[in-house]
Design a protein around this motif. Structure first.
Motif, short mmCIF file in Angstrom:
data_model
loop_
_atom_site.label_atom_id
_atom_site.label_comp_id
_atom_site.label_asym_id
_atom_site.label_seq_id
_atom_site.Cartn_x
_atom_site.Cartn_y
_atom_site.Cartn_z
N LYS A 69 0.85 -1.21 0.00
CA LYS A 69 0.00 0.00 0.00
C LYS A 69 0.88 1.26 0.00
CE LYS A 69 -4.43 -0.87 2.18
NZ LYS A 69 -5.23 -0.72 3.38
N GLN A 97 -3.95 3.84 -0.92
CA GLN A 97 -4.40 2.85 -1.91
C GLN A 97 -3.36 1.73 -2.06
OE1 GLN A 97 -7.30 3.06 -3.84
NE2 GLN A 97 -7.89 4.92 -2.73
N ASP A 101 -4.57 -0.52 -7.07
CA ASP A 101 -5.65 0.48 -7.13
C ASP A 101 -5.12 1.86 -7.52
OD1 ASP A 101 -7.54 -1.34 -6.54
OD2 ASP A 101 -7.68 -0.86 -4.38
N ALA A 102 -3.92 2.17 -7.01
CA ALA A 102 -3.33 3.48 -7.34
C ALA A 102 -3.07 3.58 -8.84
CB ALA A 102 -2.03 3.68 -6.58
#
Lengths: 142, 387
Positions: A69, A97, A101-102
């Protein structure tokens, strides 16, 4: 002020007292997560770089990663107001994120977050996105 | 608001606004009409023509009115369509783009050079530039006619061989800033614009020396002795006249040379002294630049950001870095002058007017050092050296 930088999306220009919307203005005047001065001040795991000062804008994105993350993020830019505002917005969107996801945060999402980035400034938000993708790639390549 | 973008446009003078407002009802008639109201309107137009002619050393019959400098410039280029056109990258786009499109290899030749540059305010030695351009492009063959014979030095009449070459200058930026005499400059054509001197946007003029060729850009009317068709913009031309009259009566070029120069030079001095990484693109030596323009670059800080941070503080300037449509183009003028894209992208033009004050300089210097420092600190570009 003149009504330059106005496009279809920002048809509320007559209510504004600045060339950009309030939220763009906010991120431009008070950008979030920028790295001030010497980059060694921020202990980052990976850095991404895109653009070229000769072309008028360059972006660096620094990420700190834990358990896949993005736990912290900083950036530097040589660029226009939209580049500063969109990178600031991106850093807010990416913080916390997962890397996957980022990577999914695209220019459109940044544009939506800022609400009213003029169309001709859309490429500025792409730049930040590319810098983040480059940082994530560099992290994974380590 | 601190307005320092006078080179882009000068706010309309109150007396211009008032005169135009009055003219809307008083001189409404078509100035080409033969009735009394038409005649009265034409009188007003002729009044402006006489004032402009007097200011530049021309005859009133050598002046026509246009919709602005771009139209004036285009008219001249189109007159020389298919002919050899010599110009430079320091010119306005209305010259560069039209010259590119309409240049050819026929004679007569046209030289088109500004007397002063819009962005850095540099005053150019037109006579020398035309001489140099002629040297480079003169046909070497003995059979070719000697098309251009510059016979005098700067400030004296430039004698051209009428068979071969004509000279045009875009004087939009210099009108009112320095004295102008079209004969001393050796000009056949010159371009002017009202909104750079406190008149309305949408009104310009063209000086056309008696006897030189001219092809109208707008045809279909007998106005301006068939040199420019279209109903006269009486109200706009009246506004232009009021601004010109004020300029003449107060000898504005003297005010620019003293009070405006003082402010510009002080800002230049303070920028260099107080802002690390700053440099001047304008040579402020008297005679080298217009006294009201200061173009400066700030290392590692991008021009549009500087402009908008200043804007947020109520300070209005312009930049040579235009970021638009995914294509960030640095100023063509700064690129032509410096060849350095970083300098061009980091440039800001401060341009002063007769209403500018010492307080304006102080307000700029209250906030500019902080803005530059912050942009330099978040910049990806390392500062090369600390001053």
């Amino acid at each position: 002020m003149t009504d330059q930088k106005c496009d279809k999306k920002s048809n509320n220009m007559e209510n504004q007292d600045w060339v950009y919307s309030e939220i763009v203005k906010e991120h431009f005047l008070r950008p979030r997560n920028y790295l001030m001065g010497d980059e060694s001040k921020f202990k980052y795991d990976a850095m991404g770089l895109v653009g070229n000062p000769i072309c008028g804008d360059q972006m660096k994105m620094y990420i700190k990663v834990k358990d896949n993350k993005i736990v912290d993020i900083r950036w530097k830019t040589y660029g226009c107001a939209s580049a500063i505002a969109s990178t600031s917005a991106l850093s807010e969107l990416a913080k916390g994120q997962t890397l996957d996801d980022a990577l999914k945060i695209d220019a459109k999402q940044i544009d939506d977050y800022l609400g009213t980035l003029p169309k001709h400034k859309f490429h500025c938000s792409v730049l930040g996105h590319e810098a983040l993708a480059d940082a994530i790639k560099n992290y994974r390549d380590k | 608001m601190v307005y320092l973008d006078y080179a882009a446009t000068v706010p309309m003078l109150p007396e211009v606004l008032e005169a135009m407002h009055r003219a809307e009802t008083q001189f409404f008639a078509n100035a080409s009409a033969l009735h009394t109201p038409g005649h009265l309107a034409l009188n007003e137009i002729e009044n402006t023509r006489e004032i402009l002619a007097g200011l530049i050393g021309a005859k009133p019959s050598e002046i026509i009115f246009t919709s602005g400098a771009s139209e004036s410039n285009n008219t001249i280029i189109r007159t020389f369509e298919g002919c050899q056109i010599e110009t430079s990258l320091l010119e306005h786009h209305s010259i560069i783009e039209s010259a590119k499109k309409y240049t050819g290899d026929k004679l007569p030749k046209l030289y088109s050079y500004m007397l002063a540059n819009n962005e850095i305010g540099e005053i150019l030695d037109i006579v020398q530039i035309v001489k140099d351009a002629a040297k480079i492009s003169l046909p070497k063959s003995a059979d070719e006619p000697e098309i251009f014979k510059p016979k005098t030095e700067w400030g004296k009449p430039l004698v051209t061989d009428r068979r071969g070459a004509y000279v045009h200058s875009d004087l939009t930026q210099v009108l009112g800033k320095i004295p102008i005499n079209v004969h001393e400059l050796g000009l056949d054509y010159a371009t002017f614009s009202a909104h750079k001197i406190g008149g309305p946007i949408g009104v310009g003029a063209l000086y056309i020396k008696e006897g030189v060729p001219l092809t109208p850009l707008i045809i279909g009317g007998n106005q301006e002795h068939k040199r420019r068709g279209g109903t006269y913009n009486t109200v706009g031309i009246i506004g232009f006249g009021v601004a010109l009259k004020k300029m003449r009566d107060e000898r504005s070029w003297e005010l620019y040379d003293t009070q405006v120069r003082k402010l510009r030079d002080e800002l230049a001095r303070r920028i260099l002294a107080e802002i690390p990484g700053s440099s001047l693109n304008t040579d402020i030596t008297p005679g080298k630049s217009l006294p009201n323009i200061l173009n400066a670059s700030f290392q590692a800080a991008e021009g549009e950001s500087i402009q908008l941070y200043l804007d947020a503080e109520g300070i209005i300037v312009s930049t040579g870095s235009a970021c638009a449509a995914g294509d960030i183009k640095p100023s063509h003028v700064l690129m032509a002058k410096t060849g350095d894209a970083e300098v061009a992208h980091s440039s800001i033009r401060f341009s002063f007017g007769l209403e500018s004050t010492q307080k304006d300089v102080e307000k700029v210097m209250e906030v500019l050092p902080g803005i530059i420092d912050r942009l330099q600190k978040i910049s990806t570009i390392e500062m090369k050296e600390k001053k």
